[in-house]
Design an enzyme around this catalytic site. Structure first.
Site, PDB file in Angstrom:
ATOM      1  NE  ARG B  73     -54.008 -41.124  24.615  1.00 58.39           N
ATOM      2  CZ  ARG B  73     -54.473 -40.442  23.555  1.00 58.39           C
ATOM      3  NH1 ARG B  73     -54.097 -39.187  23.350  1.00 58.39           N
ATOM      4  NH2 ARG B  73     -55.310 -41.021  22.714  1.00 58.39           N
ATOM      5  CE  LYS B 207     -55.008 -34.903  18.734  1.00 57.91           C
ATOM      6  NZ  LYS B 207     -55.321 -36.256  18.174  1.00 57.91           N
ATOM      7  CE  LYS B 209     -50.808 -36.492  18.754  1.00 65.61           C
ATOM      8  NZ  LYS B 209     -51.339 -37.570  17.879  1.00 65.61           N
ATOM      9  CB  CYS B 428     -55.686 -47.185  15.642  1.00 65.20           C
ATOM     10  SG  CYS B 428     -57.236 -47.489  14.783  1.00 65.20           S
ATOM     11  CB  CYS B 434     -62.016 -45.443  18.889  1.00 67.81           C
ATOM     12  SG  CYS B 434     -61.784 -43.880  18.034  1.00 67.81           S
ATOM     13  CB  CYS B 473     -61.498 -43.210  11.451  1.00 65.18           C
ATOM     14  SG  CYS B 473     -60.539 -42.088  12.473  1.00 65.18           S
ATOM     15  CB  CYS B 477     -54.515 -43.411  16.027  1.00 62.80           C
ATOM     16  SG  CYS B 477     -55.728 -42.110  16.282  1.00 62.80           S
TER      17      CYS B 477
END
Ligand code: SRM
Ligand SMILES: Cc1cc2nc3c(=O)[nH]c(=O)nc-3n(C[C@H](O)[C@H](O)[C@H](O)COP(=O)(O)OP(=O)(O)OC[C@H]3O[C@@H](n4cnc5c(N)ncnc54)[C@H](O)[C@@H]3O)c2cc1C
Ligand SMILES: Cc1cc2nc3c(=O)[nH]c(=O)nc-3n(C[C@H](O)[C@H](O)[C@H](O)COP(=O)(O)O)c2cc1C
Ligand code: SF4
Lengths: 600, 571
Positions: B73, B207, B209, B428, B434, B473, B477
């Protein structure tokens, strides 16, 4: 089969009786007479210590004790049989010939061309070459050096040497029996006297080779006067025939799986065979001959083209027993002969046939030059379907009474037709778990493991990996202490890494010391095993200096040559040698039987 | 505390600033994987170890390990890259990847299918284009998003510069990245505060953001992120400051009500020059206050739920020395992109193309995204901007070049637009790459949309703009809980359906029905479409309607997300 002289009531175990019968049954009167005298003498000797003369032959394969006759026999005439072999056929014929020769009062010495010294040629009185052709008209790998010497300036004159050559080959190849032909011409050129005309054998060589051996021996055998014919001369010093002569056996397929990922453009089948009772007594390095059948669909197309669709018996025969795909020049000639087809004759006359057949198969000939054909015509233009050899990829110490093969499916497009290999296609498309196939052991004592404490380096890209799976299994089972280093290569790491999990385990449990891989389609610039060998040249030479054995298996056309060339370069670079000196160093490995190749 | 630290905390601690044993692992030739601990660390470098899940069933039988490969990414602040950079990324995808590029919901590219032995080569090529992947993933500040809004050129400039400044300021400083991927010199030791002044040895608990939105567009879904800035413009369209939002996040876990999506709250207003200081303060407070024992409870949204917004604001002001003002009023109209050509205040043209699910690839018989965009990049003078809706903008096109670009767009069947439902759809990645996917998403949504389009048409609703998003899931995302129709994978072929979110991204949805298969989804929505057609008020949005009409209860905020769920009305 000849009668059974020794009765079941004899004071031996049944299997012993069986063995004795196998020896005594086919023995000549001369041999039986000798045996009687010998056994009598043996007891006499045993009672008088010191006089017993039992010496073991210097044969590595645990040859049976090789007794000398007690009664001194009149010396037989010497015969030198040299064989140049890759996959063992010539070798087998050589030992067959030696056996027959002994019965004819000749004293044969069988020499692998790999070990041949030119001096041995000069001193020979009677000389026989049984030579196979490999690559594209090349001598078998191990014979390259001696072949070179024979063809070179330094070759000895052979005045007065009587010789005969038996050539093994495959009409499917452009240079049919090229090596045998060249040796034959060379021996004459060197002054030798040809007393048996060369015969060029195709893959179905058993019969023609047998005939040639008989006639050649007749020509070579010393004239036998009435007296000498009663004299018993025996020499058991020759090498024992390898265990290859056991006939084909049936095996059941207990596993068949394509090891390449479903996203790979290759198919490589892992085939697991199990045997009724004992598996053939194979050793790591040996191969199995697989008796395949032709693709019924192809045969139907062929019969359609030939206008013989109604002949069910013929269909069955072609599928099972005839080589209906190979298109050799010989086949084209025969076709022209038996059919008298005008255009085919012209094709041959024009000299263009040789290139026309390239990439084509029998069906192309018949479709392109149709003509009313009979079943017999088809039999004439085809040869018997010969088995295909596959390196055994397992060790009996690990898999017991099984044998595993690794078979790459041959598929390609040529002249607008999808083609496939007979045997690999049979395995890929016809065989199913539970089915039975016929196989025959094809021993290769020239590709065997060294002592367990020796280091080994194995280079096996693609299906060349097969025998090394056997090697590693064997080394694990025997707790070998020597180090082992494997080079593997294929197209894609993700989709073509054959036996990846097994190698990972072998590295964990120590059966494998080190592994380097090369995948040619993962990067813009192609990487092959020889590139890895080059990168690792320092370590590699260090291993070799410490006595490591170097094995190469797989593609003969490019890979084997590149690997050898790279090894030469490596020697030159690491040890600062001239090209010649480096070449010598590798040749030295050859001579020491530490550079071992099994390529195809 | 220390004894019940989560595993990842120990890994970070021991990693010597994200080195771990990555360098050694890369040299392991016979496996495509790296050890588990390194797999956690490599995320900080912008990579995920994945395996092709389509191939899983066959691998063992074929005596091969899982079909491992890495996803890379990139970090592209504001989603802006030059044509040269675009070409280089595409070149890498073609040479080492799976021949596709993936535009993400956070304005960057992902490349899939890069095997371990090619990682370093790939990273070198990326570096050559002056691009990086550092901190694109991991417990650090991720790619900073910024509304790529081409219309208000001046406001956009200011917003983008702020985004870039925050991104650079919050970048991890460890030399491990250059060392491992670009064969840089190993720089040893160094005091903690020297190596990572902001993050320290163990970085963030989770994480983090950051986004910047420029009203009236909320295309970046400002309320879905840990830290957000809503640009406040004066009458000339200049940015006078930002409303600062904190505590947004989507991720949750099925059957664990203590995990929930949450819309960020507005914490206050700051001047443009204070934006970076505020960002650093928010990060360090989260660094020190965030839960390091339970990763499912470590995001800023839970820190704020636990400590309360006021306490959090106070601490941020203390650490930044910035006094936050009262939030300024603002209005958002939508979260979608404007497709086709638009003209900026500066007179340059901007073409927004609809890339279904952000997947740039040459589709046989369909759009030739790889080839088409390459050709455009080769002649384009401006830049490319990736949107938060997985689309791409060919930005800054001089008037005399529009025609050439239009020609290429036609020639390669690139899509300027799609049906109202499709152009507002997002899925996603999910399967096959994934590792967390429970169900298909990117590979399934397009077909579902096709069928829903038919249903809508049958009710005369073809023109209705409805935001539909799917994820494989509950991690969210594609921000499904902010979509008017949200579909979240539960198991292969089974989805939970969420309704009632606001069109402008300000309100979360609520669970309407569980475990629906394809048929179930269509037959659950069809009667609601019918009712919407006949009962909607002028201009009433689908999400708002489903609440007013009593199909679903309203979600006020995260904590309330799991309350009062289920269908209140079905037709
Ligand atoms: C590519 C992308 C989806 C897309 O189709 O565009 C994506 C893909 C993945 N996300 Fe995501 N996330 C993406 C945006 C999001 C968003 C949306 C956003 O940020 O606006 C969210 C919800 C917001 C949030 O963070 O709460 C999101 C919440 C998650 C979570 C849940 C985080 C949580 O705290 O609850 C995970 C799992 C985790 O972190 O444990 C996750 C994990 C993942 C991973 C890396 C799976 C994994 O951890 O192994 C997915 C890789 C799939 C693949 O094969 O590519 N992803 N992920 C988006 C990349 C954004 C980027 O460029 O950085
Ligand atoms: C000692 C030994 C060990 C071996 N071990 C193995 C092993 O472990 N694994 C393994 O897979 N093989 C092995 N082989 C090779 C194997 O014996 C067969 O030769 C191989 O499987 C092909 O046989 P086939 O019947 O499938 O193809 P065939 O019917 O014999 O057809 C092969 C022929 O097809 C033609 N052909 C093939 N490809 C093309 C192309 N692309 N274009 C045009 N013509 C083409 C060529 O004329 C080639 O000779 C070994 C061979 C030897 C001698
Ligand atoms: C890879 C390969 C290449 C061969 N090349 C030739 C050739 O060029 N000319 C030929 O007449 N026979 C060729 N043959 C056939 C062999 O000579 C034939 O199989 C012979 O029986 C092998 O004898 P050996 O087992 O003693 O080596 C080739 C066989 C193989 C497997
Ligand atoms: S939402 Fe789930 S399935 Fe979809 S990409 Fe994110 S983690 Fe994977």
């Amino acid at each position: 089969m000849s009668s059974w002289p020794i009765p079941g009531t004899a004071p031996f175990a049944p299997e012993e009786i069986e063995i004795l019968n196998r020896v005594v049954g086919p023995a000549t009167p001369v041999q039986r007479a000798w045996l009687a005298g010998f056994l009598a003498g043996l007891d006499a000797a045993a009672s008088a210590p010191g006089t017993a003369v039992l010496a073991s032959a210097a044969a590595p394969q645990g040859a049976a004790l090789a007794p000398q006759p007690v009664a001194p026999a009149q010396p037989a005439e010497p015969l030198t049989i040299v064989y140049a072999t890759e996959s063992g056929n010539s070798e087998r014929l050589a030992s067959d010939m030696a056996k027959a020769a002994r019965k004819m009062n000749l004293k044969p010495t069988v020499i692998d061309m790999a070990d041949l010294e030119m001096s041995e040629l000069a001193s020979a009185k009677r000389l026989v070459f049984i030579a196979a052709t490999w690559g594209e008209g090349d001598p078998p790998g191990r014979a390259v050096r001696a072949y070179g010497e024979l063809m070179g300036e330094a070759a000895p004159r052979l005045e007065g040497v009587q010789f005969g050559v038996l050539a093994l080959g495959d009409t499917a190849y452009a240079d049919f029996c090229g090596v045998g032909k060249k040796i034959d011409a060379r021996l004459e050129q060197l002054g030798g006297k040809r007393i048996a005309d060369r015969v060029d054998c195709d893959l179905d060589f058993d019969e023609p080779a047998g005939k040639w051996i008989d006639s050649a021996l007749k020509a070579l055998a010393p004239a036998q006067d009435a007296a000498s014919s009663r004299v018993i001369a025996v020499d058991f010093g020759g090498k024992p025939a390898p265990a290859g002569e056991l006939g084909p056996v049936e095996a059941e397929i207990i596993g068949l799986i394509d090891l390449n990922s479903s996203q790979s453009d290759k198919e490589t089948y892992h085939l697991e065979l199990s045997f009724e009772g004992a598996a053939p007594q194979y050793k790591p390095g040996d191969s199995l001959d697989l008796y395949a059948e032709n693709d019924p669909a192809y045969v139907d197309d062929l019969l359609k083209a030939a206008g013989l669709t109604s002949d069910a018996a013929l269909r069955a025969e072609l599928i099972k027993n005839r080589d209906v795909t190979t298109l050799s020049l010989k086949a084209v000639e025969t076709y022209a002969e038996v059919t008298g087809h005008q255009y085919v004759k012209e094709l041959l006359a024009s000299g263009k046939a040789r290139e026309w057949i390239v990439g084509r198969q029998l069906i192309d000939l018949i479709q392109q030059f149709p003509i009313a054909l009979t079943a017999d015509h088809l039999r004439k233009v085809t040869r018997p379907l010969s088995p295909r050899a596959y390196s055994i990829a397992s060790s009996r110490r690990e898999v017991g009474e099984e044998a595993h093969l690794l078979i790459s499916a041959v598929r390609y497009q040529a002249f607008g037709r999808a083609r496939k290999g007979v045997a690999s296609g049979y395995v890929a498309d016809q065989l199913k778990k539970g089915q039975k196939v016929r196989v025959k052991l094809r021993p290769n004592r020239h590709f065997a493991l060294p002592a367990p404490d020796q280091d080994i380096i194995m280079v096996g890209p693609g299906t060349g990996i097969a025998p090394f799976r056997a090697f590693v299994q064997e080394r694990r089972a025997t707790n070998a202490t020597g180090r082992s280093w494997l080079f593997f290569g294929d197209r894609q790491f993700t989709h073509d890494f054959l036996y990846q999990l097994e190698w990972q385990n072998a590295l964990k449990d120590g059966a494998l010391t080190r592994m380097d891989v090369a995948f040619s389609r993962d990067t813009p610039e192609k990487v092959y095993v020889q590139n890895r060998i080059w990168e690792q040249r320092r370590d590699l030479i260090e291993w070799l200096d410490k006595g490591a054995y170097f094995y190469v298996c797989g593609d003969a056309k490019a890979m084997a040559k590149d690997v050898r060339a790279t090894l030469v370069k490596a020697y030159a670079d690491v040890k600062g040698l001239s090209a010649e000196a480096a070449e010598k160093a590798v040749a030295g490995l050859d001579r020491a039987h530490r550079y071992l190749a099994d390529t195809y | 505390m220390a004894n019940d630290l989560s595993r990842n905390e120990r890994i970070k601690e021991a990693s010597e600033y994200l080195r771990g044993t990555l360098a050694e692992g890369l040299r392991e030739e016979i496996t495509g994987a790296i050890i588990e601990d390194d797999a956690q660390l490599v995320k900080f470098h912008g990579m995920y170890l994945q395996d092709d899940r389509d191939l899983r069933p066959e691998r063992g039988k074929k005596k091969m390990e899982k079909a491992f490969a890495f996803m890379i990414r990139l970090r592209i602040p504001g989603g802006v890259c030059t044509p040269q950079q675009f070409l280089q990324v595409q070149h890498v995808a073609q040479t080492y990847g799976n021949h596709t590029m993936r535009l993400t919901t956070r304005q960057t590219f992902q490349l899939h299918g890069i095997i371990k032995s090619n990682l370093k080569a790939t990273m070198r090529e990326i570096d050559r284009a002056l691009l990086t992947t550092i901190a694109a993933c991991g417990d650090v500040n991720r790619n900073v998003m910024c509304n790529p809004n081409p219309l208000q050129s001046r406001a956009y400039r200011a917003a983008y510069d702020t985004a870039k400044a925050i991104s650079d300021h919050l970048l991890p400083a460890t030399p491990a990245y250059r060392e491992i991927w670009l064969d840089g010199e190993r720089i040893v030791g160094g005091e903690e505060n020297v190596v990572e002044p902001i993050y320290g040895k163990t970085y963030l608990p989770r994480k983090f953001k950051v986004v910047i939105a420029v009203p009236p567009s909320n295309d970046v879904d400002v309320f879905a992120h840990d830290l957000g800035y809503i640009a406040i413009l004066d009458e000339n369209g200049d940015v006078v400051g930002y409303n600062v939002t904190v505590g947004g996040g989507m991720g949750m876990t099925h059957g664990q009500p203590e995990t929930y999506p949450r819309t960020a709250e507005v914490m206050g207003f700051c001047k443009p020059q204070d934006a970076v200081a505020v960002a650093e303060a928010v990060v360090t407070v989260q660094r020190d206050w965030g839960d390091r024992s339970d990763r499912a409870h470590a995001r800023l949204k839970y820190t704020i739920e636990d400590h309360g917004l006021d306490a959090f604001r106070a601490e941020v002001e203390k650490r930044s020395g910035v006094k936050l003002d009262q939030p300024k009023p603002f209005t958002f109209d939508s979260t979608g992109d404007r497709y086709g050509w638009t003209e900026g205040e500066d007179g340059n043209g901007h073409l927004t193309l609809f890339v279904q699910n952000g997947r740039i690839q040459d589709i046989p018989g369909g759009p030739q995204w790889m080839t088409g965009l390459r050709e455009i990049a080769q002649m384009h003078q401006g830049d490319f901007r990736l949107t938060a809706n997985q689309n791409i903008i060919i930005a800054g096109v001089a008037p005399d070049q529009r025609w050439d670009i239009d020609k290429l767009v036609e020639q390669y069947k690139l899509t300027r637009d799609a049906s109202p439902l499709r152009r507002n759809s997002m899925a996603c990645v999910a399967l096959p790459t994934c590792g967390l996917a429970l169900a298909e998403s990117e590979r399934y949504l397009p077909d579902l949309v096709t069928e829903l389009e038919e249903r809508l048409a049958s009710h005369g609703l073809s023109d209705g703009e409805i935001i539909i998003r799917m994820t494989g899931c509950p991690n969210g995302c594609a921000r499904p809980y902010l979509a008017e129709i949200g579909l979240v994978g539960k198991a292969p072929g089974k989805y939970n359906l969420y309704l009632g979110a606001a069109f402008d991204g300000s309100r979360l949805s609520k669970l309407f029905a569980e475990d629906l298969d394809h048929k179930g989804i269509v037959s659950a929505l069809d009667p609601i479409f019918a009712a919407y057609m006949s009962e909607r008020r002028p201009g009433e949005r689908f999400g708002d309607y489903t609440i007013r009409a009593g199909f679903i209860a309203q979600t006020s905020n995260g904590a309330d997300f799991h309350n009062n769920t289920g269908a209140k009305r079905t037709s």
